[in-house]
Write a protein that holds these residues in place. Structure first.
Motif, PDB file in Angstrom:
ATOM      1  N   TYR A  27       0.891  -1.181   0.000  1.00 27.54           N
ATOM      2  CA  TYR A  27       0.000   0.000   0.000  1.00 27.54           C
ATOM      3  C   TYR A  27       0.915   1.212   0.000  1.00 27.54           C
ATOM      4  CZ  TYR A  27      -3.660   3.257   1.114  1.00 27.54           C
ATOM      5  OH  TYR A  27      -4.554   4.290   1.040  1.00 27.54           O
ATOM      6  N   ILE A  28       0.731   2.088  -0.964  1.00 23.14           N
ATOM      7  CA  ILE A  28       1.627   3.258  -1.066  1.00 23.14           C
ATOM      8  C   ILE A  28       0.792   4.534  -1.096  1.00 23.14           C
ATOM      9  CG2 ILE A  28       3.331   4.451  -2.534  1.00 23.14           C
ATOM     10  CD1 ILE A  28       2.843   0.808  -3.115  1.00 23.14           C
ATOM     11  N   GLU A  29       1.107   5.486  -0.254  1.00 18.15           N
ATOM     12  CA  GLU A  29       0.505   6.810  -0.320  1.00 18.15           C
ATOM     13  C   GLU A  29       1.381   7.606  -1.295  1.00 18.15           C
ATOM     14  OE1 GLU A  29       0.221  10.161   2.901  1.00 18.15           O
ATOM     15  OE2 GLU A  29      -1.092   8.508   3.545  1.00 18.15           O
ATOM     16  N   THR A  30       0.929   7.760  -2.520  1.00 15.57           N
ATOM     17  CA  THR A  30       1.823   8.321  -3.550  1.00 15.57           C
ATOM     18  C   THR A  30       1.869   9.849  -3.514  1.00 15.57           C
ATOM     19  OG1 THR A  30      -0.025   8.305  -5.094  1.00 15.57           O
ATOM     20  CG2 THR A  30       1.468   6.392  -5.142  1.00 15.57           C
ATOM     21  N   TYR A  31       0.894  10.469  -2.896  1.00 13.62           N
ATOM     22  CA  TYR A  31       0.927  11.929  -2.765  1.00 13.62           C
ATOM     23  C   TYR A  31       0.057  12.333  -1.579  1.00 13.62           C
ATOM     24  CZ  TYR A  31       0.566  16.928  -3.659  1.00 13.62           C
ATOM     25  OH  TYR A  31       0.620  18.282  -3.508  1.00 13.62           O
ATOM     26  N   ASN A  32       0.563  13.334  -0.840  1.00 12.48           N
ATOM     27  CA  ASN A  32      -0.189  13.901   0.290  1.00 12.48           C
ATOM     28  C   ASN A  32       0.173  15.379   0.334  1.00 12.48           C
ATOM     29  OD1 ASN A  32      -0.370  15.034   2.961  1.00 12.48           O
ATOM     30  ND2 ASN A  32      -0.869  12.979   3.705  1.00 12.48           N
ATOM     31  N   ARG A  33      -0.778  16.247  -0.034  1.00  8.22           N
ATOM     32  CA  ARG A  33      -0.487  17.677  -0.206  1.00  8.22           C
ATOM     33  C   ARG A  33       0.250  18.257   1.000  1.00  8.22           C
ATOM     34  NH1 ARG A  33      -2.524  22.895   0.306  1.00  8.22           N
ATOM     35  NH2 ARG A  33      -2.430  24.167  -1.605  1.00  8.22           N
ATOM     36  N   ASN A  34      -0.254  17.953   2.195  1.00  6.11           N
ATOM     37  CA  ASN A  34       0.340  18.527   3.406  1.00  6.11           C
ATOM     38  C   ASN A  34       1.791  18.066   3.584  1.00  6.11           C
ATOM     39  OD1 ASN A  34       0.357  20.017   5.835  1.00  6.11           O
ATOM     40  ND2 ASN A  34      -0.017  18.128   6.996  1.00  6.11           N
ATOM     41  N   ALA A  35       2.004  16.752   3.366  1.00  5.27           N
ATOM     42  CA  ALA A  35       3.361  16.208   3.548  1.00  5.27           C
ATOM     43  C   ALA A  35       4.333  16.819   2.533  1.00  5.27           C
ATOM     44  CB  ALA A  35       3.323  14.682   3.396  1.00  5.27           C
ATOM     45  N   TYR A  36       3.856  16.996   1.281  1.00  6.49           N
ATOM     46  CA  TYR A  36       4.755  17.542   0.249  1.00  6.49           C
ATOM     47  C   TYR A  36       5.001  19.028   0.479  1.00  6.49           C
ATOM     48  CZ  TYR A  36       5.063  13.215  -2.337  1.00  6.49           C
ATOM     49  OH  TYR A  36       5.353  11.916  -2.703  1.00  6.49           O
ATOM     50  N   PHE A  37       3.982  19.784   0.880  1.00  4.37           N
ATOM     51  CA  PHE A  37       4.196  21.202   1.210  1.00  4.37           C
ATOM     52  C   PHE A  37       5.181  21.316   2.364  1.00  4.37           C
ATOM     53  CE2 PHE A  37       1.279  24.379  -0.841  1.00  4.37           C
ATOM     54  CZ  PHE A  37       0.808  23.533  -1.849  1.00  4.37           C
ATOM     55  N   THR A  38       4.983  20.485   3.398  1.00  6.21           N
ATOM     56  CA  THR A  38       5.883  20.537   4.560  1.00  6.21           C
ATOM     57  C   THR A  38       7.314  20.153   4.180  1.00  6.21           C
ATOM     58  OG1 THR A  38       4.007  19.932   5.975  1.00  6.21           O
ATOM     59  CG2 THR A  38       6.220  19.631   6.913  1.00  6.21           C
ATOM     60  N   ALA A  39       7.443  19.278   3.204  1.00 10.18           N
ATOM     61  CA  ALA A  39       8.783  18.817   2.761  1.00 10.18           C
ATOM     62  C   ALA A  39       9.434  19.801   1.795  1.00 10.18           C
ATOM     63  CB  ALA A  39       8.654  17.440   2.103  1.00 10.18           C
ATOM     64  N   GLY A  40       8.760  20.982   1.591  1.00  8.98           N
ATOM     65  CA  GLY A  40       9.368  21.996   0.721  1.00  8.98           C
ATOM     66  C   GLY A  40       8.995  21.851  -0.738  1.00  8.98           C
ATOM     67  N   ILE A  41       7.845  21.197  -0.978  1.00 10.62           N
ATOM     68  CA  ILE A  41       7.371  21.045  -2.373  1.00 10.62           C
ATOM     69  C   ILE A  41       5.960  21.635  -2.437  1.00 10.62           C
ATOM     70  CG2 ILE A  41       6.921  19.391  -4.254  1.00 10.62           C
ATOM     71  CD1 ILE A  41       8.863  17.481  -2.813  1.00 10.62           C
ATOM     72  N   PRO A  42       5.864  22.997  -2.326  1.00 16.48           N
ATOM     73  CA  PRO A  42       4.552  23.665  -2.232  1.00 16.48           C
ATOM     74  C   PRO A  42       3.935  23.899  -3.608  1.00 16.48           C
ATOM     75  CG  PRO A  42       6.283  25.294  -2.058  1.00 16.48           C
ATOM     76  CD  PRO A  42       6.979  23.974  -2.257  1.00 16.48           C
ATOM     77  N   ILE A  43       3.697  22.832  -4.324  1.00 15.08           N
ATOM     78  CA  ILE A  43       3.202  22.960  -5.698  1.00 15.08           C
ATOM     79  C   ILE A  43       1.776  22.441  -5.770  1.00 15.08           C
ATOM     80  CG2 ILE A  43       3.538  22.202  -8.096  1.00 15.08           C
ATOM     81  CD1 ILE A  43       6.584  21.906  -7.126  1.00 15.08           C
ATOM     82  N   ASP A  44       0.893  23.250  -6.367  1.00 16.33           N
ATOM     83  CA  ASP A  44      -0.481  22.787  -6.544  1.00 16.33           C
ATOM     84  C   ASP A  44      -0.592  22.056  -7.877  1.00 16.33           C
ATOM     85  OD1 ASP A  44      -1.916  25.449  -4.662  1.00 16.33           O
ATOM     86  OD2 ASP A  44      -2.118  23.267  -4.323  1.00 16.33           O
ATOM     87  N   PHE A  45      -0.706  20.755  -7.833  1.00 18.07           N
ATOM     88  CA  PHE A  45      -0.868  19.963  -9.059  1.00 18.07           C
ATOM     89  C   PHE A  45      -2.341  19.955  -9.433  1.00 18.07           C
ATOM     90  CE2 PHE A  45       3.413  18.668  -9.301  1.00 18.07           C
ATOM     91  CZ  PHE A  45       3.877  18.442  -8.011  1.00 18.07           C
ATOM     92  N   ILE A  46      -2.633  20.173 -10.709  1.00 16.53           N
ATOM     93  CA  ILE A  46      -4.043  20.269 -11.108  1.00 16.53           C
ATOM     94  C   ILE A  46      -4.451  19.216 -12.140  1.00 16.53           C
ATOM     95  CG2 ILE A  46      -4.134  22.752 -10.638  1.00 16.53           C
ATOM     96  CD1 ILE A  46      -4.009  23.137 -13.753  1.00 16.53           C
ATOM     97  N   GLN A  47      -3.484  18.423 -12.607  1.00 17.19           N
ATOM     98  CA  GLN A  47      -3.834  17.384 -13.592  1.00 17.19           C
ATOM     99  C   GLN A  47      -2.984  16.167 -13.341  1.00 17.19           C
ATOM    100  OE1 GLN A  47      -4.284  18.585 -17.788  1.00 17.19           O
ATOM    101  NE2 GLN A  47      -3.175  16.729 -18.411  1.00 17.19           N
ATOM    102  N   ASP A  48      -3.601  14.989 -13.414  1.00 13.13           N
ATOM    103  CA  ASP A  48      -2.888  13.712 -13.333  1.00 13.13           C
ATOM    104  C   ASP A  48      -2.930  13.025 -14.690  1.00 13.13           C
ATOM    105  OD1 ASP A  48      -2.951  14.262 -10.566  1.00 13.13           O
ATOM    106  OD2 ASP A  48      -2.805  12.122 -10.136  1.00 13.13           O
ATOM    107  N   ASP A  49      -1.838  12.383 -15.054  1.00 14.93           N
ATOM    108  CA  ASP A  49      -1.785  11.672 -16.345  1.00 14.93           C
ATOM    109  C   ASP A  49      -1.120  10.328 -16.138  1.00 14.93           C
ATOM    110  OD1 ASP A  49      -2.073  14.263 -18.295  1.00 14.93           O
ATOM    111  OD2 ASP A  49      -0.688  14.703 -16.652  1.00 14.93           O
TER     112      ASP A  49
END
Ligand SMILES: Cc1cn([C@H]2C[C@H](O)[C@@H](COP(=O)(O)OP(=O)(O)O[C@H]3O[C@H](C)C(=O)[C@H](O)[C@H]3O)O2)c(=O)[nH]c1=O
Length: 171
Positions: A27-49
């Motif tokens: 089981y993999i959590e591939t993205y978590n907005r809060n975790a990525y913002f906290t890790a210095g990746i404050p990017i709002d992704f708006i499309q998945d492909d």
């Protein structure tokens, strides 16, 4: 979650927040907005492909001047190259390679003005990316995977490529 810098400025290698393995599988959590913002990746992704490709298909090298991409391998494995295509950068035309797979679960963050291309090394691979802009084909550039000026090393000499990726390059 672990974030590693790479040889290329602003290109990051990421181990996602959670990888749980048990007798059933993973089981993999591939993205978590809060975790990525906290890790210095404050990017709002708006499309998945996703793109699904057979062994030795090479897609790319593509990019544009606006889009951030968070790239993962959902199934199989691929050898991916990221190239700095920013003429203002001291690292212009420098490249770095990564192997992403459904076992290492690594992700790569690709900034604007960088191109990415990947070569499938399993029977089939699912390339997934989150992107920070909507698709704009006209805004993309294409670098040739086999451009002698880039001197990129690939594990396969004759990959399967689209008409666009056979050339000519469009910067
Ligand atoms: C990128 C994209 C493509 N498309 C359509 C357009 C075409 O009809 C079809 C295949 O597009 P293309 O041949 O450009 O796909 P790839 O050669 O795999 O390139 C794309 O996937 C590589 C791996 C990249 O990282 C690039 O961002 C992107 O250019 O999907 C869409 O509808 N939305 C999109 O966001």
């Amino acid at each position: 979650m672990e974030v590693f810098t790479t040889k290329l400025e602003s290109v990051l290698l990421i181990k996602p927040p959670t990888v749980f393995e048990d007798f059933r599988g993973h089981y993999i959590e591939t993205y978590n907005r809060n975790a990525y913002f906290t890790a210095g990746i404050p990017i709002d992704f708006i499309q998945d492909d996703i793109s699904v490709s057979h062994r030795h298909v090479l897609r790319g090298i593509h990019g544009d001047a606006k889009t951030w991409k968070l790239i993962s391998c959902l199934q199989g494995s691929f050898y991916m190259v990221v190239v700095n295509n920013d003429a203002r950068s001291s690292q212009y035309r420098q490249w770095e390679a990564f192997t992403l797979s459904d076992t290492n679960r690594l992700q790569v963050l690709v900034p604007p003005n960088f191109g990415n291309g990947h070569l499938v090394m399993s029977d089939r691979a699912i390339f997934h990316y989150k992107q920070s802009t909507e698709y704009d084909r006209a805004g993309q550039f294409t670098l040739l995977w086999n451009d002698p000026a880039l001197k990129i090393w690939w594990p396969v000499a004759n990959p399967i490529v689209s008409q666009r990726d056979q050339g000519p390059a469009k910067s």
